[in-house]
Design a protein around this motif. Structure first.
Motif, PDB file in Angstrom:
ATOM      1  N   THR A   1     -12.318   2.264   2.942  1.00 59.30           N
ATOM      2  CA  THR A   1     -11.989   2.098   1.533  1.00 59.30           C
ATOM      3  C   THR A   1     -10.846   1.104   1.387  1.00 59.30           C
ATOM      4  O   THR A   1     -10.153   0.795   2.353  1.00 59.30           O
TER       5      THR A   1
ATOM      6  N   THR B   1      -4.822   2.562  -0.649  1.00 59.47           N
ATOM      7  CA  THR B   1      -4.126   2.918  -1.879  1.00 59.47           C
ATOM      8  C   THR B   1      -2.650   2.537  -1.813  1.00 59.47           C
ATOM      9  O   THR B   1      -1.910   2.773  -2.759  1.00 59.47           O
ATOM     10  N   TRP B   2      -2.215   1.996  -0.713  1.00 58.43           N
ATOM     11  CA  TRP B   2      -0.848   1.495  -0.551  1.00 58.43           C
ATOM     12  C   TRP B   2      -0.943   0.006  -0.258  1.00 58.43           C
ATOM     13  O   TRP B   2      -2.010  -0.528   0.007  1.00 58.43           O
TER      14      TRP B   2
END
Length: 89
Positions: free
Chosen positions: A60, A63-64
């Motif tokens: 994926t 998210t950071w």
């Protein structure tokens, strides 16, 4: 045509699943990843613009904000933000 399949989750996995947009799609993709017949596998590839030999792959988009952790000869970390794109593997 899609078919329904019920998934039982504990309280922890329920909380995690509720944060995943389009959870059903995520489950379908995770199942397809386990199928050896699947020849179209995508990964998110990240690299450092200053160190092209550094390649990282994820299922994926992170998210950071990932940064390069390669150290120079003086022990200083590069700390350059990684670039990324979806690639077929």
């Amino acid at each position: 045509m899609k078919r329904h399949k019920m998934v039982n989750l504990c309280p922890t996995t329920f909380e995690l699943a509720s944060k995943i947009p389009n959870f059903s799609k995520w489950v379908r993709q995770a199942i397809l990843e386990t199928d050896d017949r699947n020849t179209f596998k995508q990964r998110y590839q990240m690299w450092c613009p200053k160190h092209p030999e550094l390649l990282m792959f994820r299922k994926t988009v992170p998210t950071w904000d990932p940064y390069c952790d390669i150290e120079d000869e003086k022990g200083r970390c590069c700390n350059t933000q990684l670039d990324g794109k979806w690639v077929q593997q």
